[in-house]
Design a protein around this motif. Structure first.
Motif, PDB file in Angstrom:
ATOM      1  N   GLY A   1       0.848  -1.196   0.000  1.00 42.93           N
ATOM      2  CA  GLY A   1       0.000   0.000   0.000  1.00 42.93           C
ATOM      3  C   GLY A   1       0.877   1.236   0.000  1.00 42.93           C
ATOM      4  O   GLY A   1       2.076   1.159  -0.276  1.00 42.93           O
ATOM      5  N   ALA A   2       0.293   2.364   0.332  1.00 42.43           N
ATOM      6  CA  ALA A   2       1.035   3.633   0.300  1.00 42.43           C
ATOM      7  C   ALA A   2       0.734   4.457   1.538  1.00 42.43           C
ATOM      8  O   ALA A   2      -0.410   4.513   2.005  1.00 42.43           O
ATOM      9  N   LEU A   3       1.773   5.081   2.054  1.00 46.90           N
ATOM     10  CA  LEU A   3       1.604   6.050   3.131  1.00 46.90           C
ATOM     11  C   LEU A   3       0.995   7.317   2.543  1.00 46.90           C
ATOM     12  O   LEU A   3       1.471   7.816   1.515  1.00 46.90           O
ATOM     13  N   PRO A   4      -0.054   7.870   3.135  1.00 41.33           N
ATOM     14  CA  PRO A   4      -0.603   9.137   2.627  1.00 41.33           C
ATOM     15  C   PRO A   4       0.455  10.243   2.640  1.00 41.33           C
ATOM     16  O   PRO A   4       1.421  10.180   3.402  1.00 41.33           O
ATOM     17  N   ASP A   5       0.271  11.236   1.785  1.00 45.81           N
ATOM     18  CA  ASP A   5       1.234  12.335   1.704  1.00 45.81           C
ATOM     19  C   ASP A   5       1.428  13.003   3.069  1.00 45.81           C
ATOM     20  O   ASP A   5       0.455  13.311   3.769  1.00 45.81           O
ATOM     21  N   VAL A   6       2.692  13.217   3.406  1.00 49.28           N
ATOM     22  CA  VAL A   6       3.062  13.872   4.661  1.00 49.28           C
ATOM     23  C   VAL A   6       3.737  15.195   4.302  1.00 49.28           C
ATOM     24  O   VAL A   6       4.733  15.201   3.570  1.00 49.28           O
ATOM     25  N   THR A   7       3.193  16.310   4.790  1.00 48.57           N
ATOM     26  CA  THR A   7       3.694  17.634   4.402  1.00 48.57           C
ATOM     27  C   THR A   7       4.246  18.379   5.609  1.00 48.57           C
ATOM     28  O   THR A   7       3.607  18.450   6.655  1.00 48.57           O
ATOM     29  N   VAL A   8       5.434  18.926   5.432  1.00 45.19           N
ATOM     30  CA  VAL A   8       6.050  19.794   6.443  1.00 45.19           C
ATOM     31  C   VAL A   8       5.994  21.220   5.914  1.00 45.19           C
ATOM     32  O   VAL A   8       6.388  21.481   4.772  1.00 45.19           O
ATOM     33  N   THR A   9       5.490  22.135   6.732  1.00 43.18           N
ATOM     34  CA  THR A   9       5.380  23.546   6.358  1.00 43.18           C
ATOM     35  C   THR A   9       6.150  24.392   7.360  1.00 43.18           C
ATOM     36  O   THR A   9       6.013  24.217   8.569  1.00 43.18           O
ATOM     37  N   ASP A  10       6.962  25.315   6.826  1.00 47.61           N
ATOM     38  CA  ASP A  10       7.744  26.214   7.683  1.00 47.61           C
ATOM     39  C   ASP A  10       7.396  27.650   7.310  1.00 47.61           C
ATOM     40  O   ASP A  10       7.758  28.127   6.247  1.00 47.61           O
ATOM     41  N   THR A  11       6.656  28.323   8.195  1.00 47.86           N
ATOM     42  CA  THR A  11       6.236  29.707   7.943  1.00 47.86           C
ATOM     43  C   THR A  11       7.038  30.704   8.773  1.00 47.86           C
ATOM     44  O   THR A  11       6.654  31.867   8.890  1.00 47.86           O
ATOM     45  N   ARG A  12       8.130  30.269   9.338  1.00 48.74           N
ATOM     46  CA  ARG A  12       8.913  31.141  10.204  1.00 48.74           C
ATOM     47  C   ARG A  12       9.655  32.211   9.400  1.00 48.74           C
ATOM     48  O   ARG A  12      10.189  31.938   8.329  1.00 48.74           O
TER      49      ARG A  12
END
Length: 209
Positions: A79-90
């Motif tokens: 199967g597949a791991l769902p998309d994992v997103t890292v966001t940096d707004t600093r």
């Protein structure tokens, strides 16, 4: 005292009156009088987020593995791991820091009490969805305990999904990155049939050189 029948008739009369107004002359079009209207100002104070934040989101909280590629030596489910997103707004990122995302699975627990399947039977192959210039890299493949390849320990410990070698460089390049992974579960051929579930925990860390 008004009987139930009289009350019903009164209600019908009011409804009839309303309907009658609806088919009245054009003189009624000027109503309601604008001078009799009022408005409500809806206000909200939204505080500024000081220096932004580094955060992690996952596209879905569930994925399903299906059997494919089984052999005489083992049964295999992929199967597949769902998309994992890292966001940096600093706005400001300290020098010499880096962030990384890890994953660790629990045992697959049988829905009807069948013996659990250990997390060492679950492996993955991480991949970057967001293209860049190498500021963020995917982690290494992790095999299952039934594989003979290196790193065949399964997801029993915190295994690397994605790594930013320099948080400052990564933030300047994009500010957002997405990764996922192919998942594979390998079990003995005599595994007990039934439904199983495991919790795969994804964690975001930032550290300093």
């Amino acid at each position: 005292m008004i009987s139930k029948g009289a009350a019903a008739r009164c209600a019908a009369g009011v409804l009839g009156g309303l309907m009658l107004v609806g088919v009245g002359t054009a003189a009624f079009a000027a109503y309601p009088d604008p001078e009799g209207s009022s408005g409500v100002d809806v206000k909200v104070d939204i505080a500024a987020v000081e220096n932004g934040a580094l955060s992690l989101t996952v596209e879905n909280t569930e994925t399903t593995l299906t059997e494919t590629g089984s052999t005489a030596q083992y049964r295999q489910f992929t199967g597949a791991l769902p998309d994992v997103t890292v966001t940096d707004t600093r706005d400001q990122v300290p020098a010499g820091v880096f962030w990384y995302v890890t994953g660790q699975a629990g045992d697959f627990v049988g829905e009807t009490g069948q013996p659990a399947i250990g997390a060492e039977h679950l492996g993955w192959t991480p991949a970057m969805v967001t293209t860049g210039n190498g500021e963020v890299a995917a982690g290494d493949q992790v095999g299952t305990t039934l594989d003979t390849a290196p790193n065949n320990v399964g997801l029993t410990g915190e295994e690397l999904l994605a790594l930013s070698l320099d948080s400052q460089e990564a933030t300047a390049a994009s500010g957002q990155w997405t990764a996922n992974a192919d998942l594979v579960l390998k079990t003995p051929v005599d595994v007990a049939p039934g439904s199983y579930s495991s919790l795969l925990t994804l964690s975001l860390f930032e550290d300093q050189y």
